[in-house]
Scaffold this motif. Structure first.
Motif, PDB file in Angstrom:
ATOM      1  N   GLN A  55       0.850  -1.189   0.000  1.00  0.00           N
ATOM      2  CA  GLN A  55       0.000   0.000   0.000  1.00  0.00           C
ATOM      3  C   GLN A  55       0.885   1.238   0.000  1.00  0.00           C
ATOM      4  O   GLN A  55       1.723   1.425   0.876  1.00  0.00           O
ATOM      5  CB  GLN A  55      -0.907   0.034   1.224  1.00  0.00           C
ATOM      6  N   LYS A  56       0.725   2.049  -1.033  1.00  0.00           N
ATOM      7  CA  LYS A  56       1.528   3.258  -1.171  1.00  0.00           C
ATOM      8  C   LYS A  56       0.702   4.313  -1.868  1.00  0.00           C
ATOM      9  O   LYS A  56       0.080   4.059  -2.892  1.00  0.00           O
ATOM     10  CB  LYS A  56       2.799   2.959  -1.977  1.00  0.00           C
ATOM     11  N   ASP A  57       0.668   5.490  -1.277  1.00  0.00           N
ATOM     12  CA  ASP A  57      -0.095   6.602  -1.852  1.00  0.00           C
ATOM     13  C   ASP A  57      -1.553   6.209  -2.100  1.00  0.00           C
ATOM     14  O   ASP A  57      -2.156   6.602  -3.102  1.00  0.00           O
ATOM     15  CB  ASP A  57       0.543   7.090  -3.154  1.00  0.00           C
ATOM     16  N   GLY A  58      -2.103   5.413  -1.188  1.00  0.00           N
ATOM     17  CA  GLY A  58      -3.501   5.034  -1.286  1.00  0.00           C
ATOM     18  C   GLY A  58      -3.785   3.941  -2.295  1.00  0.00           C
ATOM     19  O   GLY A  58      -4.953   3.643  -2.568  1.00  0.00           O
ATOM     20  N   LYS A  59      -2.746   3.333  -2.865  1.00  0.00           N
ATOM     21  CA  LYS A  59      -2.940   2.297  -3.861  1.00  0.00           C
ATOM     22  C   LYS A  59      -2.264   1.002  -3.419  1.00  0.00           C
ATOM     23  O   LYS A  59      -1.269   1.017  -2.710  1.00  0.00           O
ATOM     24  CB  LYS A  59      -2.358   2.721  -5.217  1.00  0.00           C
ATOM     25  N   LEU A  60      -2.838  -0.123  -3.856  1.00  0.00           N
ATOM     26  CA  LEU A  60      -2.230  -1.430  -3.616  1.00  0.00           C
ATOM     27  C   LEU A  60      -1.667  -1.950  -4.930  1.00  0.00           C
ATOM     28  O   LEU A  60      -2.376  -2.050  -5.923  1.00  0.00           O
ATOM     29  CB  LEU A  60      -3.264  -2.417  -3.070  1.00  0.00           C
ATOM     30  N   ASN A  61      -0.385  -2.257  -4.936  1.00  0.00           N
ATOM     31  CA  ASN A  61       0.266  -2.781  -6.117  1.00  0.00           C
ATOM     32  C   ASN A  61       1.395  -3.713  -5.705  1.00  0.00           C
ATOM     33  O   ASN A  61       1.726  -3.822  -4.526  1.00  0.00           O
ATOM     34  CB  ASN A  61       0.815  -1.637  -6.981  1.00  0.00           C
ATOM     35  N   TYR A  62       2.017  -4.340  -6.686  1.00  0.00           N
ATOM     36  CA  TYR A  62       3.132  -5.244  -6.404  1.00  0.00           C
ATOM     37  C   TYR A  62       4.495  -4.588  -6.668  1.00  0.00           C
ATOM     38  O   TYR A  62       5.510  -5.106  -6.264  1.00  0.00           O
ATOM     39  CB  TYR A  62       2.988  -6.530  -7.229  1.00  0.00           C
ATOM     40  N   TYR A  63       4.488  -3.480  -7.375  1.00  0.00           N
ATOM     41  CA  TYR A  63       5.686  -2.680  -7.596  1.00  0.00           C
ATOM     42  C   TYR A  63       6.890  -3.491  -8.079  1.00  0.00           C
ATOM     43  O   TYR A  63       7.914  -3.568  -7.399  1.00  0.00           O
ATOM     44  CB  TYR A  63       6.034  -1.891  -6.329  1.00  0.00           C
ATOM     45  N   PRO A  64       6.806  -4.090  -9.265  1.00  0.00           N
ATOM     46  CA  PRO A  64       7.935  -4.873  -9.770  1.00  0.00           C
ATOM     47  C   PRO A  64       9.181  -4.042 -10.055  1.00  0.00           C
ATOM     48  O   PRO A  64      10.281  -4.592 -10.147  1.00  0.00           O
ATOM     49  CB  PRO A  64       7.384  -5.495 -11.061  1.00  0.00           C
ATOM     50  N   ASP A  65       9.028  -2.723 -10.183  1.00  0.00           N
ATOM     51  CA  ASP A  65      10.178  -1.862 -10.453  1.00  0.00           C
ATOM     52  C   ASP A  65      10.767  -1.245  -9.189  1.00  0.00           C
ATOM     53  O   ASP A  65      11.690  -0.439  -9.266  1.00  0.00           O
ATOM     54  CB  ASP A  65       9.790  -0.743 -11.423  1.00  0.00           C
ATOM     55  N   LYS A  66      10.244  -1.631  -8.030  1.00  0.00           N
ATOM     56  CA  LYS A  66      10.737  -1.070  -6.777  1.00  0.00           C
ATOM     57  C   LYS A  66      12.110  -1.657  -6.444  1.00  0.00           C
ATOM     58  O   LYS A  66      12.281  -2.860  -6.379  1.00  0.00           O
ATOM     59  CB  LYS A  66       9.768  -1.368  -5.631  1.00  0.00           C
ATOM     60  N   PRO A  67      13.119  -0.791  -6.202  1.00  0.00           N
ATOM     61  CA  PRO A  67      14.450  -1.307  -5.839  1.00  0.00           C
ATOM     62  C   PRO A  67      14.490  -1.773  -4.388  1.00  0.00           C
ATOM     63  O   PRO A  67      13.737  -1.296  -3.540  1.00  0.00           O
ATOM     64  CB  PRO A  67      15.361  -0.099  -6.055  1.00  0.00           C
ATOM     65  N   LEU A  68      15.384  -2.711  -4.111  1.00  0.00           N
ATOM     66  CA  LEU A  68      15.591  -3.211  -2.755  1.00  0.00           C
ATOM     67  C   LEU A  68      16.789  -2.505  -2.136  1.00  0.00           C
ATOM     68  O   LEU A  68      17.743  -2.161  -2.822  1.00  0.00           O
ATOM     69  CB  LEU A  68      15.871  -4.717  -2.774  1.00  0.00           C
ATOM     70  N   THR A  69      16.750  -2.296  -0.808  1.00  0.00           N
ATOM     71  CA  THR A  69      17.892  -1.745  -0.105  1.00  0.00           C
ATOM     72  C   THR A  69      18.757  -2.885   0.425  1.00  0.00           C
ATOM     73  O   THR A  69      18.324  -4.041   0.510  1.00  0.00           O
ATOM     74  CB  THR A  69      17.465  -0.867   1.074  1.00  0.00           C
ATOM     75  N   ARG A  70      19.981  -2.538   0.814  1.00  0.00           N
ATOM     76  CA  ARG A  70      20.881  -3.532   1.370  1.00  0.00           C
ATOM     77  C   ARG A  70      20.308  -4.125   2.657  1.00  0.00           C
ATOM     78  O   ARG A  70      20.410  -5.330   2.901  1.00  0.00           O
ATOM     79  CB  ARG A  70      22.248  -2.890   1.639  1.00  0.00           C
ATOM     80  N   GLY A  71      19.709  -3.271   3.486  1.00  0.00           N
ATOM     81  CA  GLY A  71      19.123  -3.752   4.734  1.00  0.00           C
ATOM     82  C   GLY A  71      17.963  -4.688   4.507  1.00  0.00           C
ATOM     83  O   GLY A  71      17.853  -5.732   5.166  1.00  0.00           O
ATOM     84  N   GLU A  72      17.084  -4.342   3.583  1.00  0.00           N
ATOM     85  CA  GLU A  72      15.941  -5.196   3.280  1.00  0.00           C
ATOM     86  C   GLU A  72      16.395  -6.556   2.762  1.00  0.00           C
ATOM     87  O   GLU A  72      15.897  -7.597   3.192  1.00  0.00           O
ATOM     88  CB  GLU A  72      15.048  -4.522   2.224  1.00  0.00           C
ATOM     89  N   PHE A  73      17.363  -6.539   1.846  1.00  0.00           N
ATOM     90  CA  PHE A  73      17.794  -7.805   1.274  1.00  0.00           C
ATOM     91  C   PHE A  73      18.449  -8.697   2.315  1.00  0.00           C
ATOM     92  O   PHE A  73      18.272  -9.921   2.299  1.00  0.00           O
ATOM     93  CB  PHE A  73      18.748  -7.578   0.103  1.00  0.00           C
ATOM     94  N   ALA A  74      19.197  -8.099   3.239  1.00  0.00           N
ATOM     95  CA  ALA A  74      19.804  -8.893   4.310  1.00  0.00           C
ATOM     96  C   ALA A  74      18.723  -9.629   5.100  1.00  0.00           C
ATOM     97  O   ALA A  74      18.863 -10.804   5.437  1.00  0.00           O
ATOM     98  CB  ALA A  74      20.625  -8.006   5.238  1.00  0.00           C
ATOM     99  N   LYS A  75      17.632  -8.933   5.382  1.00  0.00           N
ATOM    100  CA  LYS A  75      16.544  -9.562   6.136  1.00  0.00           C
ATOM    101  C   LYS A  75      15.935 -10.709   5.356  1.00  0.00           C
ATOM    102  O   LYS A  75      15.724 -11.806   5.894  1.00  0.00           O
ATOM    103  CB  LYS A  75      15.469  -8.528   6.477  1.00  0.00           C
TER     104      LYS A  75
END
Length: 215
Positions: A55-75
């Motif tokens: 959920q982002k900006d009032g919308k639900l999507n899967y965001y295939p173009d969203k980049p991952l951060t180093r912290g997120e990927f570690a998790k």
């Protein structure tokens, strides 16, 4: 460090760290996957009820173009392998105090397993948790998990941009077919220092899953 991948769980690494999500089996009302170049791979992961819509900006999507951060990927890599989370070790990273609290135990677990090594600067070792994880970094982590390395020469037009520490893992993942590069510009490019998106990660992990299943 050549751990065995738990392929039923490894694809959870593409889930994004967001405060509000819906289960993967709930179709997002704003479908941004259909027609996307990674549609085949993203929908495979969605159908397995692993990736969540965001959920982002009032919308639900899967965001295939969203980049991952180093912290997120570690998790996600720690979660995917059921690696025991680790306590924070003061002084390991110069920027340890800015690693988000909810990610710290996963970052230190990945560090202890040798999956991540940090970024060595003149004044010490940094993790850079909010920085986007690069393609070279994610390929290196996957290579460490799989134990896949090769000394084969890289045939990408931008092979000189691949860091020395990543080359054996990139070559190994190329030989396995996990990494193919991008030839849209007429030359084969890896873009090793670019960030990696959910769609790109889904594609790589889907190929690894196929290999594990002998497909």
């Amino acid at each position: 460090d050549g751990a065995t991948l738990d392929m039923d769980r490894v694809i959870t690494i593409i889930s994004a760290s967001q405060s509000t999500t819906t289960p993967g089996n709930v179709v997002a009302p704003n479908d941004d996957v259909t027609g996307h170049w990674s549609e085949k791979y993203m929908k495979r992961i969605i159908d397995l009820n692993i990736i969540d819509s965001i959920q982002k900006d009032g919308k639900l999507n899967y965001y295939p173009d969203k980049p991952l951060t180093r912290g997120e990927f570690a998790k996600y890599i720690v979660m995917s392998q059921n690696i025991e989370i680790a306590k924070e070790k003061s002084g390991t990273f110069k920027d340890g105090d800015i690693i988000p609290f909810e990610l710290r135990s996963y970052v230190y677990a990945a560090f202890e397993k040798g999956l991540i090594t940090g970024s060595q600067e003149l004044d010490g070792l940094y993790f850079l948790p909010e920085a986007p994880i690069s393609r070279a970094e994610i390929i290196t982590i996957i290579g460490r998990l799989l134990g896949d390395t090769s000394d084969a020469e890289l045939e990408f037009a931008d092979a000189k941009e691949v860091p020395e520490w990543a080359k054996p893992y990139v070559a190994g993942c190329v030989e396995k077919g996990y990494v193919t590069g991008d030839a849209d510009t007429g030359v084969l490019l890896l873009r090793p220092m670019d960030g990696i998106t959910r769609g790109e990660t889904a594609t790589i992990i889907s190929k690894i899953l196929d290999d594990a299943q002998g497909l």
